[in-house]
Design a protein around this motif. Sequence first.
Motif, mmCIF file in Angstrom:
data_model
loop_
_atom_site.group_PDB
_atom_site.id
_atom_site.type_symbol
_atom_site.label_atom_id
_atom_site.label_comp_id
_atom_site.label_asym_id
_atom_site.label_seq_id
_atom_site.Cartn_x
_atom_site.Cartn_y
_atom_site.Cartn_z
ATOM 1 N N MET A 45 -5.291 1.423 -3.005
ATOM 2 C CA MET A 45 -6.405 0.410 -3.293
ATOM 3 C C MET A 45 -5.913 -0.980 -3.606
ATOM 4 O O MET A 45 -4.680 -0.971 -4.176
ATOM 5 N N THR A 46 -6.864 -1.834 -3.711
ATOM 6 C CA THR A 46 -6.417 -3.226 -4.142
ATOM 7 C C THR A 46 -6.997 -3.580 -5.316
ATOM 8 O O THR A 46 -8.294 -3.382 -5.871
ATOM 9 N N LEU A 47 -6.216 -3.939 -6.485
ATOM 10 C CA LEU A 47 -6.740 -3.970 -7.832
ATOM 11 C C LEU A 47 -6.099 -5.426 -8.231
ATOM 12 O O LEU A 47 -5.123 -5.927 -7.824
ATOM 13 N N SER A 48 -6.843 -5.990 -9.212
ATOM 14 C CA SER A 48 -6.189 -7.622 -9.751
ATOM 15 C C SER A 48 -5.916 -7.110 -11.121
ATOM 16 O O SER A 48 -6.031 -8.189 -11.761
ATOM 17 N N ARG A 49 -6.017 -5.952 -11.878
ATOM 18 C CA ARG A 49 -6.040 -5.792 -13.316
ATOM 19 C C ARG A 49 -4.695 -6.351 -13.747
ATOM 20 O O ARG A 49 -4.806 -6.933 -15.086
ATOM 21 N N ASP A 50 -3.709 -6.609 -13.047
ATOM 22 C CA ASP A 50 -2.448 -7.349 -13.347
ATOM 23 C C ASP A 50 -2.503 -8.754 -13.202
ATOM 24 O O ASP A 50 -1.365 -9.338 -13.206
ATOM 25 N N GLY A 51 -3.517 -9.434 -12.768
ATOM 26 C CA GLY A 51 -3.494 -10.688 -12.507
ATOM 27 C C GLY A 51 -4.248 -11.444 -11.381
ATOM 28 O O GLY A 51 -5.075 -11.968 -11.155
ATOM 29 N N ASN A 52 -3.503 -10.753 -9.996
ATOM 30 C CA ASN A 52 -4.169 -11.146 -8.705
ATOM 31 C C ASN A 52 -4.029 -10.000 -7.767
ATOM 32 O O ASN A 52 -3.608 -8.837 -8.305
ATOM 33 N N ALA A 53 -4.735 -10.101 -6.713
ATOM 34 C CA ALA A 53 -4.901 -8.812 -5.787
ATOM 35 C C ALA A 53 -3.600 -8.177 -5.454
ATOM 36 O O ALA A 53 -2.920 -9.121 -4.890
ATOM 37 N N GLU A 54 -3.367 -7.171 -5.741
ATOM 38 C CA GLU A 54 -2.038 -6.374 -5.206
ATOM 39 C C GLU A 54 -2.512 -4.897 -4.730
ATOM 40 O O GLU A 54 -3.543 -4.418 -5.300
ATOM 41 N N VAL A 55 -1.396 -4.508 -3.947
ATOM 42 C CA VAL A 55 -1.899 -2.982 -3.396
ATOM 43 C C VAL A 55 -1.128 -1.863 -4.576
ATOM 44 O O VAL A 55 -0.114 -2.238 -4.719
ATOM 45 N N TYR A 56 -2.121 -1.060 -4.692
ATOM 46 C CA TYR A 56 -1.595 0.069 -5.665
ATOM 47 C C TYR A 56 -1.627 1.321 -4.908
ATOM 48 O O TYR A 56 -2.725 1.549 -4.061
ATOM 49 N N ASN A 57 -1.139 2.569 -5.402
ATOM 50 C CA ASN A 57 -1.523 3.790 -4.910
ATOM 51 C C ASN A 57 -1.889 4.641 -6.109
ATOM 52 O O ASN A 57 -0.993 4.499 -7.311
ATOM 53 N N MET A 58 -2.866 5.388 -5.907
ATOM 54 C CA MET A 58 -3.493 6.047 -7.143
ATOM 55 C C MET A 58 -3.332 7.664 -6.859
ATOM 56 O O MET A 58 -3.481 8.056 -5.877
ATOM 57 N N ASP A 59 -2.507 8.235 -7.542
ATOM 58 C CA ASP A 59 -2.589 9.878 -7.555
ATOM 59 C C ASP A 59 -4.081 10.270 -8.174
ATOM 60 O O ASP A 59 -4.390 10.049 -9.055
ATOM 61 N N LEU A 60 -4.723 10.794 -7.171
ATOM 62 C CA LEU A 60 -6.157 11.145 -7.583
ATOM 63 C C LEU A 60 -6.117 12.217 -8.570
ATOM 64 O O LEU A 60 -7.065 12.399 -9.261
ATOM 65 N N SER A 61 -5.273 13.192 -8.732
ATOM 66 C CA SER A 61 -5.356 14.229 -9.687
ATOM 67 C C SER A 61 -4.907 13.881 -11.126
ATOM 68 O O SER A 61 -5.546 14.084 -11.979
ATOM 69 N N THR A 62 -4.072 12.806 -11.083
ATOM 70 C CA THR A 62 -3.429 12.506 -12.335
ATOM 71 C C THR A 62 -4.281 10.976 -12.727
ATOM 72 O O THR A 62 -4.100 10.621 -13.889
ATOM 73 N N ARG A 63 -4.583 10.350 -11.857
ATOM 74 C CA ARG A 63 -5.047 8.795 -11.692
ATOM 75 C C ARG A 63 -3.719 7.925 -12.139
ATOM 76 O O ARG A 63 -4.187 6.864 -12.727
ATOM 77 N N GLU A 64 -2.682 8.333 -11.834
ATOM 78 C CA GLU A 64 -1.544 7.426 -12.127
ATOM 79 C C GLU A 64 -1.340 6.299 -11.208
ATOM 80 O O GLU A 64 -1.570 6.892 -9.894
ATOM 81 N N LEU A 65 -1.026 5.216 -11.551
ATOM 82 C CA LEU A 65 -1.178 3.992 -10.462
ATOM 83 C C LEU A 65 0.433 3.713 -10.336
ATOM 84 O O LEU A 65 1.183 3.401 -11.037
ATOM 85 N N THR A 66 0.631 3.528 -9.000
ATOM 86 C CA THR A 66 2.027 2.912 -8.597
ATOM 87 C C THR A 66 1.841 1.611 -7.918
ATOM 88 O O THR A 66 0.867 1.511 -7.031
ATOM 89 N N ARG A 67 2.304 0.531 -8.532
ATOM 90 C CA ARG A 67 2.098 -0.723 -7.918
ATOM 91 C C ARG A 67 3.228 -0.906 -6.894
ATOM 92 O O ARG A 67 4.038 -0.718 -6.672
ATOM 93 N N LEU A 68 2.439 -1.365 -5.570
ATOM 94 C CA LEU A 68 3.352 -1.358 -4.163
ATOM 95 C C LEU A 68 3.664 -2.740 -3.852
ATOM 96 O O LEU A 68 4.715 -3.126 -3.131
ATOM 97 N N THR A 69 3.044 -3.894 -4.213
ATOM 98 C CA THR A 69 3.096 -5.293 -4.073
ATOM 99 C C THR A 69 3.318 -5.705 -5.396
ATOM 100 O O THR A 69 2.709 -5.519 -6.388
ATOM 101 N N ASN A 70 3.949 -6.991 -5.149
ATOM 102 C CA ASN A 70 4.138 -7.955 -6.555
ATOM 103 C C ASN A 70 4.087 -9.306 -5.827
ATOM 104 O O ASN A 70 5.411 -9.825 -5.699
ATOM 105 N N HIS A 71 3.354 -10.006 -5.787
ATOM 106 C CA HIS A 71 3.506 -11.427 -5.155
ATOM 107 C C HIS A 71 2.306 -12.148 -5.646
ATOM 108 O O HIS A 71 1.149 -11.733 -5.941
ATOM 109 N N TRP A 72 2.367 -13.497 -5.854
ATOM 110 C CA TRP A 72 1.245 -14.187 -6.632
ATOM 111 C C TRP A 72 0.102 -14.503 -5.385
ATOM 112 O O TRP A 72 -0.912 -14.864 -5.627
ATOM 113 N N ALA A 73 0.708 -14.161 -3.949
ATOM 114 C CA ALA A 73 -0.459 -14.262 -3.054
ATOM 115 C C ALA A 73 -1.406 -13.345 -3.152
ATOM 116 O O ALA A 73 -1.255 -12.164 -3.726
ATOM 117 N N ILE A 74 -2.651 -13.315 -2.420
ATOM 118 C CA ILE A 74 -3.279 -12.151 -2.067
ATOM 119 C C ILE A 74 -2.805 -10.998 -1.194
ATOM 120 O O ILE A 74 -2.072 -11.232 -0.285
#
Lengths: 448, 195
Positions: free
Chosen positions: A276-305
Amino acid sequence: MTRLVIPMTQEQVPVKSPMRSLVLVCMTMLMLAAGSARAELLIRITEGVESAIPIAVVPFKETGTMPPGDKISSIVRSDLTMSGEFNPLEPEKMLSLPSRQSDVYFRDWRMLGQRYLLVGEVTRRGERLEARYELFDVNREERILGETAAAPASNARSLAHHISDKVYEAITGETGVFSTKLAYVTVTGQGDDIRYRLQVSDIDGKRAKVRLESDEPILSPAWSPDGKTLAYVSFETGKPVIFTHELATGKRQKVADFRGLNSAPAWGPDGKSLLMTLSRDGNAEVYNMDLSTRELTRLTNHWAIDTEGVWDHAGRGIFFTSDRSGGPQIYHMERPGAEARRITFGSRYNARPRPGPDGQYVYHVHQRDNAFLIARTNLNTGEESIVTRTEADESPSLAPNGRMLIYATEQNGDSVLTVVSADGGAAYSLPAAEGEVRDPAWGPVTTR
Amino acid sequence: MNLSMSSKMVAMLLAAGLVAGCSSTGETMDDEGYGSDVEAIDQEGGATVYDGTGQEGGVSSSAMTDEERAAAQRKAESEQAAQAALRDVTTFYFDFDTSEIKPEAREVLIAHARYLAENPRAEVRIEGHADERGSKEYNLALGERRANAVERFLIVNGASRGQTETVSYGEEKPAVRGSGENVWAQNRRVELVFD
């Protein structure tokens, strides 16, 4: 105030092969509750292909009372035409109408230039419909498929699509997708009367069923790999929030409701996680969410979209869109979180990647001059080729066998979903009955 | 009456200017790069913090004659009205695939920022939008970037964080339906919605 309607759901009804050892059929289909169909999309075949395989689908012999609606053999004919790979013979041109092997004169069908012949019989048995059918190779005078399949009489279309799948598979060696489903969003009305409806239909637009109705936008539907759950973005709370929605039960879960964007859901290959794309940490980044634990892993880290993350065909790496180079382009990570490699270079705007099933191509939205088309980039050579001929294209989604692609566009001012063969040949359109239709997502092949 | 008339004129002219400025970029769209934007706004915004020539100018003094005082008051009122008129404009337009605030939007945004600074209880919802072209999901992120750019501009110019809230609708809620650069130009926008 948000008005939201989540319609009642239906039980799942299996189509079964009751007889013999021929082929085991057991696909599940969502049955339509009577009267619930709304504004079905009408099919419009826009282009055929000259190299399409000639096949005669003889009208099936009918025994007993047939349910109202299209005949099984007409639906099969229409399915095969839709694929762009077949050119079914018009029944008026047939010299005889056999329903079993003993009545077939191959010479007649050779004379008509047919390569394959499908004959059969539909029998009503109480509340069920049973179809016995046989497929022949006309030149070899050989039966290449024979089966009996059955379904509830109210489910004749499922039975027909099943036969189309079997015929398609027997001839092309590829998985048939006529029994798969489409999810899409329709928009009708304006101002206070605007209605967004998330719908699920057959791939010919028939048996459309509203799954969610809202006066705020719904977008980005994504099928779970088992075809049982949709993830999507709904603005029903006034901002984009990701929900999962179990189709059989109507059970919904709010899975991402963080500050800022919650968008572009895409299922993991095992159905247990969601990119999923979330901007919770500032701007649009791609994350992966484990649906059973709702744990998020951030996969991108860039000031761009960074957005539109999607697993590659192997389920190991991830494609996504980033405008880190100045405009949106497609990138690939060999594994989640690895360094991103840019894939597209041929245009200043390439977005919304969708991997082909064999790992050779990635399909995407592509800008050429002032037109936005669907293109595919060869992952080995980097070569980009245009797949569509319309000019306001978006939301490409591939059929699970990779042979067809659906996308949203405009034709003569009409909002339509268009299906093209993945190499850009044949096409058919599903125009909106009213208002707009958008955001198509092609469902998976479910267990048979 | 005169004042409110003229303030409306100012607002209308301004709105017209914004729209005109926007649609005129249509032809040049192809020549414009995809320049990044946010940094520029902060620098510029920092330099453009309002200069205090507004209503604070009307400090009364015993040396003033009644006439002067009246004139000063009229001047203050007229400036206040002009500020209010500026704030009639709540929609700001963007070039394709950029979130760079246009020069002609700055004065109006500064007026909004001042209003927020002077009215700490006021709140604004900043709604970012994109035109229909390209990818929906990317457009959602682009709309957010536009909303964020406006939010930062307002904050740099005096609004406080608690007063602002952003949401992106991407291409989902066009102001104008249809296609063509004229339509698209009106849809690439940020709208300020005051409670």
